[in-house]
Design an enzyme around this catalytic site. Structure first.
Site, PDB file in Angstrom:
ATOM      1  N   GLU A 151       0.845  -1.203   0.000  1.00 35.89           N
ATOM      2  CA  GLU A 151       0.000   0.000   0.000  1.00 35.89           C
ATOM      3  C   GLU A 151       0.880   1.253   0.000  1.00 35.89           C
ATOM      4  O   GLU A 151       1.831   1.329   0.774  1.00 35.89           O
ATOM      5  CB  GLU A 151      -0.888  -0.029   1.248  1.00 35.89           C
ATOM      6  CG  GLU A 151      -1.800   1.166   1.382  1.00 35.89           C
ATOM      7  CD  GLU A 151      -2.664   1.351   0.154  1.00 35.89           C
ATOM      8  OE1 GLU A 151      -3.491   0.486  -0.127  1.00 35.89           O
ATOM      9  OE2 GLU A 151      -2.497   2.370  -0.534  1.00 35.89           O
ATOM     10  N   PHE A 152       0.520   2.210  -0.833  1.00 36.57           N
ATOM     11  CA  PHE A 152       1.325   3.433  -0.927  1.00 36.57           C
ATOM     12  C   PHE A 152       0.531   4.684  -0.537  1.00 36.57           C
ATOM     13  O   PHE A 152       1.001   5.799  -0.745  1.00 36.57           O
ATOM     14  CB  PHE A 152       1.886   3.604  -2.344  1.00 36.57           C
ATOM     15  CG  PHE A 152       2.770   2.467  -2.764  1.00 36.57           C
ATOM     16  CD1 PHE A 152       4.075   2.378  -2.298  1.00 36.57           C
ATOM     17  CD2 PHE A 152       2.296   1.460  -3.589  1.00 36.57           C
ATOM     18  CE1 PHE A 152       4.904   1.319  -2.658  1.00 36.57           C
ATOM     19  CE2 PHE A 152       3.103   0.393  -3.962  1.00 36.57           C
ATOM     20  CZ  PHE A 152       4.415   0.321  -3.496  1.00 36.57           C
ATOM     21  N   CYS A 260       4.920   4.888   9.324  1.00 34.81           N
ATOM     22  CA  CYS A 260       5.586   4.078   8.295  1.00 34.81           C
ATOM     23  C   CYS A 260       7.088   4.303   8.196  1.00 34.81           C
ATOM     24  O   CYS A 260       7.858   3.372   8.402  1.00 34.81           O
ATOM     25  CB  CYS A 260       4.929   4.339   6.941  1.00 34.81           C
ATOM     26  SG  CYS A 260       3.247   3.713   6.883  1.00 34.81           S
ATOM     27  N   LYS A 320       1.962  14.754  10.529  1.00 40.87           N
ATOM     28  CA  LYS A 320       1.903  15.624   9.350  1.00 40.87           C
ATOM     29  C   LYS A 320       0.495  16.224   9.297  1.00 40.87           C
ATOM     30  O   LYS A 320      -0.385  15.787  10.045  1.00 40.87           O
ATOM     31  CB  LYS A 320       2.257  14.872   8.081  1.00 40.87           C
ATOM     32  CG  LYS A 320       1.267  13.807   7.662  1.00 40.87           C
ATOM     33  CD  LYS A 320       1.691  13.259   6.318  1.00 40.87           C
ATOM     34  CE  LYS A 320       0.708  12.267   5.783  1.00 40.87           C
ATOM     35  NZ  LYS A 320       1.074  11.757   4.464  1.00 40.87           N
TER      36      LYS A 320
HETATM   37  P1  NAD Z   1      -3.530   0.438  12.235  1.00 41.33           P
HETATM   38  O1  NAD Z   1      -2.804   0.137  13.485  1.00 41.33           O
HETATM   39  O2  NAD Z   1      -4.158   1.774  12.054  1.00 41.33           O
HETATM   40  O3  NAD Z   1      -4.676  -0.640  12.010  1.00 41.33           O
HETATM   41  C1  NAD Z   1      -4.505  -2.007  12.168  1.00 41.33           C
HETATM   42  C2  NAD Z   1      -5.860  -2.616  12.503  1.00 41.33           C
HETATM   43  O4  NAD Z   1      -5.733  -4.042  12.490  1.00 41.33           O
HETATM   44  C3  NAD Z   1      -6.394  -2.244  13.881  1.00 41.33           C
HETATM   45  O5  NAD Z   1      -7.726  -1.773  13.758  1.00 41.33           O
HETATM   46  C4  NAD Z   1      -6.342  -3.564  14.672  1.00 41.33           C
HETATM   47  O6  NAD Z   1      -7.366  -3.673  15.634  1.00 41.33           O
HETATM   48  C5  NAD Z   1      -6.529  -4.571  13.549  1.00 41.33           C
HETATM   49  N1  NAD Z   1      -6.027  -5.907  13.864  1.00 41.33           N
HETATM   50  C6  NAD Z   1      -4.883  -6.254  14.522  1.00 41.33           C
HETATM   51  N2  NAD Z   1      -4.784  -7.602  14.579  1.00 41.33           N
HETATM   52  C7  NAD Z   1      -5.880  -8.110  13.937  1.00 41.33           C
HETATM   53  C8  NAD Z   1      -6.321  -9.422  13.651  1.00 41.33           C
HETATM   54  N3  NAD Z   1      -5.615 -10.494  14.017  1.00 41.33           N
HETATM   55  N4  NAD Z   1      -7.477  -9.564  12.971  1.00 41.33           N
HETATM   56  C9  NAD Z   1      -8.211  -8.486  12.597  1.00 41.33           C
HETATM   57  N5  NAD Z   1      -7.835  -7.220  12.839  1.00 41.33           N
HETATM   58  C10 NAD Z   1      -6.680  -7.028  13.499  1.00 41.33           C
HETATM   59  O7  NAD Z   1      -2.501   0.144  11.048  1.00 41.33           O
HETATM   60  P2  NAD Z   1      -2.383   0.920   9.641  1.00 41.33           P
HETATM   61  O8  NAD Z   1      -1.751   2.233   9.813  1.00 41.33           O
HETATM   62  O9  NAD Z   1      -3.692   0.819   8.922  1.00 41.33           O
HETATM   63  O10 NAD Z   1      -1.313  -0.004   8.909  1.00 41.33           O
HETATM   64  C11 NAD Z   1      -1.645  -1.307   8.481  1.00 41.33           C
HETATM   65  C12 NAD Z   1      -0.497  -1.824   7.622  1.00 41.33           C
HETATM   66  O11 NAD Z   1      -0.373  -1.018   6.436  1.00 41.33           O
HETATM   67  C13 NAD Z   1       0.880  -1.736   8.312  1.00 41.33           C
HETATM   68  O12 NAD Z   1       1.656  -2.837   7.892  1.00 41.33           O
HETATM   69  C14 NAD Z   1       1.467  -0.450   7.764  1.00 41.33           C
HETATM   70  O13 NAD Z   1       2.872  -0.469   7.764  1.00 41.33           O
HETATM   71  C15 NAD Z   1       0.935  -0.459   6.340  1.00 41.33           C
HETATM   72  N6  NAD Z   1       0.803   0.869   5.735  1.00 41.33           N
HETATM   73  C16 NAD Z   1       0.312   1.905   6.470  1.00 41.33           C
HETATM   74  C17 NAD Z   1       0.151   3.153   5.877  1.00 41.33           C
HETATM   75  C18 NAD Z   1      -0.356   4.317   6.664  1.00 41.33           C
HETATM   76  O14 NAD Z   1      -0.247   5.441   6.174  1.00 41.33           O
HETATM   77  N7  NAD Z   1      -0.920   4.129   7.850  1.00 41.33           N
HETATM   78  C19 NAD Z   1       0.496   3.334   4.528  1.00 41.33           C
HETATM   79  C20 NAD Z   1       0.988   2.259   3.817  1.00 41.33           C
HETATM   80  C21 NAD Z   1       1.127   1.009   4.432  1.00 41.33           C
END
Ligand code: NAD
Length: 444
Positions: A151-152, A260, A320
């Site tokens: 995801e970007f 990230c 940000k």
């Molecule tokens: P986040 O912490 O906001 O959300 C993760 C969610 O997953 C939470 O709601 C949590 O309750 C849920 N979760 C955890 N374990 C679970 C399980 N076993 N079953 C079901 N749900 C479960 O995380 P995020 O910021 O959305 O990031 C998610 C992934 O995407 C990460 O690997 C991150 O590096 C990547 N990513 C994030 C961004 C960003 O801008 N936030 C951008 C690109 C990639």
């Protein structure tokens, strides 16, 4: 219309689920956090992301989008399951894969029909194989495929980024599965890059590490500019006009933060070191980023002297603008360092104060930037929210005990702020702070 299950409804999962539903698919989002699921069922977004809540409500009402804590319900009719759970920094700096592994076990436990599992979480190279082994250990003969789809999206413009991506990257050992995931993205009319599983996983880390490198590069140039009397903003403008370089991620300041870059650069460093490489550039990127915060705190110290009993006002707390995400926000490190030097901190952020109050309970949170300025010895800009770009400087100066501005995002013209009676110090903009007396001599 496709049936999609999205596992994890954080920043990435919620945006993915809502936007796929808006493209006409039937989406069930699964999360283990029942409170979050209840809030989402009630049509309320659990994060601040421009445009998201409106789409959430529309798609819940249309019946295409629903939320549950049950994997059985989420996967009942799913053809695709997107894993979008968190992969935080582990204690040794490597990615903590417990949520991904738990999600893989939960999928395997209920899976009884063919499924394409799409990993969107940022995971170390080789994790796709681990997910495959975990699911296999539960499902027996039920066929499934693994596709990596890094995801970007950028927080703050995540909805717009979903609908207007620069590219979709897909990696799999099963080409047909990757092509079926590509079809889901067909309405977005964008470039699709299909590669192998490990390469797709690496593309994500390499992309984030490169962007972080640009930020640390310009921060190093900023330090040199401060010694040699150049203006890093103009340097970046001059560099960015070169098509080979481009203007993005060349803003000097207090460094990168967020959920990230810090964790992904560190995780890539660990991956590289464990594979016998010597990732010197990544080490330098992290060191420069840490030094950017220290240099900022040092400026406040230099301008105010002993910080005991000084009141410091902070504008901007989220990592940000346009997000309430406080993960690895530079503000936390800067504010904590200033407090340890004896300062009292007041702060304002348009949307992140609730989340910030958990991390910084001893900060006095204010309703406006002008309340922050009252009796303050210095005003610090840490997040470049648009609303800080048009402040009434005359009013701020009257409120403040000392007219000092330290701008960690270089959002102002030093001479203009100095001309309003302030001592102004940005990042990489000449050898000394801009002052009122200097500005009077050189009207612009
Ligand atoms: P986040 O912490 O906001 O959300 C993760 C969610 O997953 C939470 O709601 C949590 O309750 C849920 N979760 C955890 N374990 C679970 C399980 N076993 N079953 C079901 N749900 C479960 O995380 P995020 O910021 O959305 O990031 C998610 C992934 O995407 C990460 O690997 C991150 O590096 C990547 N990513 C994030 C961004 C960003 O801008 N936030 C951008 C690109 C990639």
């Amino acid at each position: 219309m496709r049936n999609i299950c999205v596992i994890g409804t954080g920043y990435v999962g919620l945006v993915t689920g809502v936007c796929f539903a808006d493209l006409g698919n039937r989406v069930v989002c699964v999360d283990i956090d029942s409170q979050k699921v209840e809030t989402l069922i009630a049509g309320k977004s659990t994060i601040y992301e421009p445009g998201l809540e409106e789409l959430l409500v529309r798609n819940v009402h249309s019946g295409r989008l629903s939320f549950t804590t049950s994997y059985a319900v989420g996967l009942e009719e799913a053809e695709f399951a997107f894993i979008t759970v968190d992969t935080p920094m582990g204690p040794d700096g490597s990615a903590d894969l417990r949520s991904v592994e738990a999600a893989a076990h939960s999928i395997g436990e209920v899976l009884s029909h063919p499924l394409i599992i799409v990993d969107k979480s940022t995971v170390p190279v080789g994790t796709g194989d681990v997910v495959s082994q975990i699911v296999s250990s539960h499902v027996g003969d039920t066929p499934f495929s693994i596709v990596s789809n890094p995801e970007f999206l950028r927080e703050g413009s995540a909805v717009s980024d979903f609908f207007n991506p620069d590219r979709i990257v897909l990696g799999s050992t099963d080409r047909e599965a990757a092509e079926r995931v590509a079809e889901l993205h067909a309405p977005l009319n964008t470039k699709v890059i299909i590669t192998d599983l490990r390469t797709a996983e690496m593309i994500k880390y390499a992309s984030n590490a490169f962007l972080a490198t640009r930020i640390s590069f310009i921060n190093e140039i900023a330090q040199i500019c401060e010694r040699l009397g150049a203006d890093v903003k103009e340097v970046a403008r001059g560099m960015g006009a070169d098509k080979r370089i481009g203007p993005h991620f060349l803003e000097a300041g207090v460094g990168y933060g967020g959920s990230c870059f810090p964790k992904d650069v560190l995780a890539l460093f660990h991956m590289a070191a464990s594979a016998g490489c010597h990732p010197q550039l990544l080490q330098a990127v992290m060191d420069i980023n840490r030094d950017a915060r220290r240099a900022f705190v040092e400026k406040v110290h230099t301008l105010l002297g002993d910080l005991h009993d000084k009141i410091i006002g902070v504008l901007g707390l989220s990592f940000k603008p346009n997000t309430d995400d406080m993960r690895e926000a530079p503000s936390v490190e800067v504010i904590t360092a200033l407090k340890s030097l004896g300062a009292n901190i007041k702060a304002y952020d348009p949307v992140a104060m609730d989340r910030a109050s958990d991390l910084l309970p001893w900060v006095t949170f204010c309703a406006t930037p002008y309340d922050v300025a009252k009796e303050a010895d210095a005003l610090l800009i840490i997040t470049e929210w648009n609303e800080f770009k048009q402040l009434n400087w005359e009013k701020l100066r009257q409120f403040m005990r000392q007219p000092v501005v330290v701008d960690g995002r270089n959002i102002y013209d030093p001479q203009e702020i100095a001309a309003c009676g302030f001592t102004y110090w940005g990042v990489g903009r000449g050898t000394a702070p801009a002052t009122y007396s200097e500005a009077k001599q050189e009207p612009r």
